[in-house]
Write an enzyme that holds these catalytic residues in place. Structure first.
Site, PDB file in Angstrom:
ATOM      1  N   SER A 245       0.979  -1.202   0.093  1.00  0.00           N
ATOM      2  CA  SER A 245      -0.050   0.117  -0.052  1.00  0.00           C
ATOM      3  C   SER A 245       0.942   1.372  -0.026  1.00  0.00           C
ATOM      4  CB  SER A 245      -0.933   0.089   1.162  1.00  0.00           C
ATOM      5  OG  SER A 245      -0.090   0.266   2.298  1.00  0.00           O
ATOM      6  N   LYS A 246       0.120   2.381   0.031  1.00  0.00           N
ATOM      7  CA  LYS A 246       1.032   3.513  -0.014  1.00  0.00           C
ATOM      8  C   LYS A 246       2.011   3.772   1.017  1.00  0.00           C
ATOM      9  CE  LYS A 246      -1.192   6.771  -3.015  1.00  0.00           C
ATOM     10  NZ  LYS A 246      -2.470   6.518  -3.301  1.00  0.00           N
ATOM     11  N   ARG A 247       1.762   3.150   2.469  1.00  0.00           N
ATOM     12  CA  ARG A 247       2.633   3.053   3.495  1.00  0.00           C
ATOM     13  C   ARG A 247       4.118   2.736   3.053  1.00  0.00           C
ATOM     14  NH1 ARG A 247       2.248  -0.596   6.648  1.00  0.00           N
ATOM     15  NH2 ARG A 247       0.533  -1.793   5.455  1.00  0.00           N
TER      16      ARG A 247
END
Ligand code: GLU
Length: 471
Positions: A245-247
């Site tokens: 994910s974006k993390r």
């Protein structure tokens, strides 16, 4: 290349993104696997936009997905097809199923269904449709939907080309809606009709679709069509083993393009997400086409590691022909205000710069002082190295260049003599000259910089620096 000569069907794969956002790494990996499989077998790769979600589908997303595929070099043989242009075909298929008793109109209201679902869950059962309208022989009506009349007993088994045999009991599947009350077909119906019409032989997709497969197989059978082969590729995790994910950093392909990654590095990294060939890490596209097969796609989740990608990118930059890099650099140079520059100068400095850059952004940064007519002077560097005390050194080097030119060996000998004469270390000469020529305290070797810039530019820059040094 390896298209079978017997009468097995022609290999045809597809990539069917929903144009509701940018192309992400997962989608790009799916597209790549389908593309590689088609290319490996000398088959066809079809692009189809699943744009039936009218609220979220946008032309700009279609454009950006296609631009990202183009950047990666994933060309398609047919398409792009748009589901919104195929509504008639879906209605035809639904009508066929209604006529043959393989589908039925259902008049249950959303409220009825919610009540039934809640009751089923309270009783500890699955919230499945109870088939209330299955045998009622109803016709179309306001708010009605069409449901697939699925088998109630037995099971469906398919041999997933990655995961092996997978079996689903039919009693676990309720009667799927295939036409919504707003007149639009559902995903399952549209995808099956498309894959039939487009003669798709292999469906290669993320394993979040495994549960959809038995439902779709039953639809193929209800439409009297041949069932394609399925391969569900493992999900992609970040280095911490949680879902990517974006993390974990940028997730859109276009972000990597902007960050200065080469498409070949990206392709290489994407190919390694689930597929392997021994412990080889680096693959050219041709090698991938030759070697790719579903038998070497692993069953366990793949890990996307940006450090690995960066390392690969560095290697691709080092190995790239200067002409290729010069082709990719203009947008990165433009970011730095460099729109007009001497192409020959860029080609000349690249071999000195590529060993120092991990991305095209870094490469553009290294190239900047070469290409700008008047490189920006770092105030810190000026303060330290371009001051009245250093102007005699700059004057002597200027005279030397005016006399001897910039041939590296001659320059090196000259600067050595000068350092002995002035009792200065080599750096005492090189640093002011470096700042004079590049505006910075770091650059490739100073004699290489001179040779790349050529006598005329070197003279102009030394004069400019002298004026600064003398205040
Ligand atoms: N549009 C679907 C998706 O993006 C495609 C699913 C499929 O490959 O069947 O997930």
């Amino acid at each position: 290349m390896n298209q079978p000569t017997d009468n097995t069907p022609r290999v045809r794969t597809r990539f069917p993104p929903s144009p509701t956002g940018a192309l992400h790494l997962g989608g790009a990996r799916t597209a790549l696997f389908n593309w590689l499989f088609a290319r490996h077998h000398g088959g066809d790769f079809v692009l189809r936009l699943e744009d039936t979600d009218r609220k979220r589908s946008k032309q700009e997303h279609t454009d950006s997905i296609m631009a990202a595929m183009d950047w990666l070099g994933l060309d398609f043989d047919e398409g792009p097809f748009y589901q919104t242009q195929r509504l008639e075909r879906y209605r035809e298929a639904i009508d066929q199923m209604l006529e043959q008793g393989r589908a039925y109109w259902c008049h249950c209201s959303p409220e009825d269904l919610t009540k039934k679902r809640e009751a089923a869950m309270k009783a500890g059962g699955k919230p499945m449709y109870d088939g209330a309208c299955r045998e009622k022989n109803l016709g179309p009506a306001e708010g009605a939907v069409v449901r697939f009349k699925g088998p109630r007993t037995g099971s469906t088994t398919f041999n997933d080309l990655v995961k092996g045999p997978i079996t689903f009991e039919h009693k676990e599947l309720d009667d799927l809606i295939i036409l919504r009350s707003d007149g639009w077909p559902t995903y399952h119906l549209a995808v099956v009709v498309d894959d039939i019409d487009m003669a798709i032989s292999h469906v290669i997709r993320g394993d979040d679709h495994v549960n959809n497969t038995p439902r779709q197989i039953l639809l193929y059978q209800a439409l009297d069509a041949a069932v394609p082969l399925f391969a569900h590729v493992p999900m992609i995790l970040g280095p911490d083993k949680t879902k990517l994910s974006k993390r974990h950093g940028a997730t859109a392909v276009v972000d990597y393009q902007t960050l200065g990654y080469l498409p070949e590095a990206m392709i290489n990294a994407l190919a390694r997400l689930g597929w392997s060939h021994g412990d080889q890490e680096k693959f050219s596209l041709q090698e991938l086409v030759e070697l790719f097969g579903l038998d070497a796609v692993g069953r366990s989740a793949a890990v996307f590691d940006t450090d690995k990608l960066l390392h690969l990118n560095q290697r691709y930059i080092q190995e790239a022909e200067p002409a290729r890099l010069a082709e990719l650099l203009p947008p990165f140079l433009a970011e730095r205000g460099i729109t007009e520059y001497d192409q020959a100068l860029l080609l000349a400095c690249l071999p000195e710069l590529t060993p120092r850059a991990k991305t095209l952004v870094e490469l553009a940064d290294w190239a900047e002082p070469f290409l700008k007519a008047e490189p920006e002077m770092s105030p810190k560097a000026v303060k330290k190295f371009l001051k009245p005390e250093t102007s005699p050194v700059l004057e002597r080097v200027l005279a030397m260049v005016q006399e001897r030119g910039v041939e590296p060996e001659a320059m090196e000998a000259g600067v050595r003599e000068l350092s002995e004469e002035l009792g200065l270390k080599l750096g005492g000469i090189a640093q002011p000259v470096r700042v004079a020529l590049t505006g910075r305290t770091f650059s490739p070797g100073i004699f290489e910089v001179m040779a790349i810039l050529g006598a005329e530019r070197v003279i102009a820059r030394l004069k400019r620096a002298l004026a600064i040094a003398k205040g």
